[in-house]
Design a protein around this motif. Sequence first.
Motif, PDB file in Angstrom:
ATOM      1  N   TYR A  18       0.840  -1.203   0.000  1.00  8.89           N
ATOM      2  CA  TYR A  18       0.000   0.000   0.000  1.00  8.89           C
ATOM      3  C   TYR A  18       0.874   1.252   0.000  1.00  8.89           C
ATOM      4  CZ  TYR A  18      -2.480   3.883   2.216  1.00  8.89           C
ATOM      5  OH  TYR A  18      -2.960   5.134   2.525  1.00  8.89           O
ATOM      6  N   MET A  78       0.670   9.398   4.004  1.00 14.92           N
ATOM      7  CA  MET A  78      -0.421   8.532   3.565  1.00 14.92           C
ATOM      8  C   MET A  78      -1.177   8.007   4.780  1.00 14.92           C
ATOM      9  SD  MET A  78       1.488   6.324   0.549  1.00 14.92           S
ATOM     10  CE  MET A  78       0.023   5.328   0.175  1.00 14.92           C
ATOM     11  N   HIS A 113      -4.098  -0.417  -6.346  1.00 16.61           N
ATOM     12  CA  HIS A 113      -3.946   0.506  -5.218  1.00 16.61           C
ATOM     13  C   HIS A 113      -5.275   0.712  -4.492  1.00 16.61           C
ATOM     14  CE1 HIS A 113      -2.282   3.583  -2.684  1.00 16.61           C
ATOM     15  NE2 HIS A 113      -3.222   4.420  -3.062  1.00 16.61           N
ATOM     16  N   ASP A 114      -6.361   0.776  -5.240  1.00 20.51           N
ATOM     17  CA  ASP A 114      -7.665   0.989  -4.606  1.00 20.51           C
ATOM     18  C   ASP A 114      -8.031  -0.164  -3.668  1.00 20.51           C
ATOM     19  OD1 ASP A 114      -8.012   3.420  -5.844  1.00 20.51           O
ATOM     20  OD2 ASP A 114      -9.350   2.672  -7.410  1.00 20.51           O
ATOM     21  N   LYS A 117      -5.878   0.293  -0.588  1.00 23.80           N
ATOM     22  CA  LYS A 117      -6.391   1.429   0.178  1.00 23.80           C
ATOM     23  C   LYS A 117      -7.700   1.061   0.882  1.00 23.80           C
ATOM     24  CE  LYS A 117      -7.592   6.324  -0.220  1.00 23.80           C
ATOM     25  NZ  LYS A 117      -7.771   7.470  -1.170  1.00 23.80           N
ATOM     26  N   VAL A 121      -7.194   1.794   4.665  1.00 24.71           N
ATOM     27  CA  VAL A 121      -7.713   3.133   4.986  1.00 24.71           C
ATOM     28  C   VAL A 121      -9.228   3.125   5.161  1.00 24.71           C
ATOM     29  CG1 VAL A 121      -7.871   5.537   4.229  1.00 24.71           C
ATOM     30  CG2 VAL A 121      -5.807   4.197   3.719  1.00 24.71           C
TER      31      VAL A 121
END
Length: 207
Positions: A18, A78, A113-114, A117, A121
Amino acid sequence: MATKQIDYYFWVLSDWAYFGGPRLAAMARRHDVAINYFPVKMPYVYAKTGGILLGDRSKQRQDYRLAELRRWQRKLGMPINVPPKHGTTNEDLASCLIIAAKQDGQDVEQVSHDILKAVWVEEVDVSQAEALLEIGKRSLKNVDDLLKRAASQEIQKEFWRYSDEAIERGVFGSPFYLFEGDIFWGQDRLEFLEEAVIASRMKSLSF
């Protein structure tokens, strides 16, 4: 069109993947290098290469990991949740979605990446098809069809093939980068990877 390629092996539940993903992608764009994305089953890779899952590591190693995550969070700016709510979910379908999109000829940089994330996140359970549908819609075409393919035996076999191939090529952690015979483990080795890319380009220009 990029003529050089980085083979990128990663686990879709990896905190370090990530952190490193956006910088890897930016570096590749700077130097016109392609990235070949290979999501792998990291617990399986660990079992074959002597790795230890986080929950089985000593308290000292777990504490140091947390300290490092805080350092890199500050350095990169981040956001990250430690521990994430769904950090130990089943990653197979999410990994297979990336593979299905890749086989469809779509760019999988953003969805990779999504998904990371979403885990680290957004507190999303990426084992759920409904969640992956929403994530995939951000950057992929025909996500419904891709999810059906992701659940197929064909794509699942490819996922396991990636994982076996990773082991054969020297991979033992996530993220792992291979470039022209050199191997690099960890997002903190991206600087060395970039140096190798630059050296390769300079060598090509000298001929």
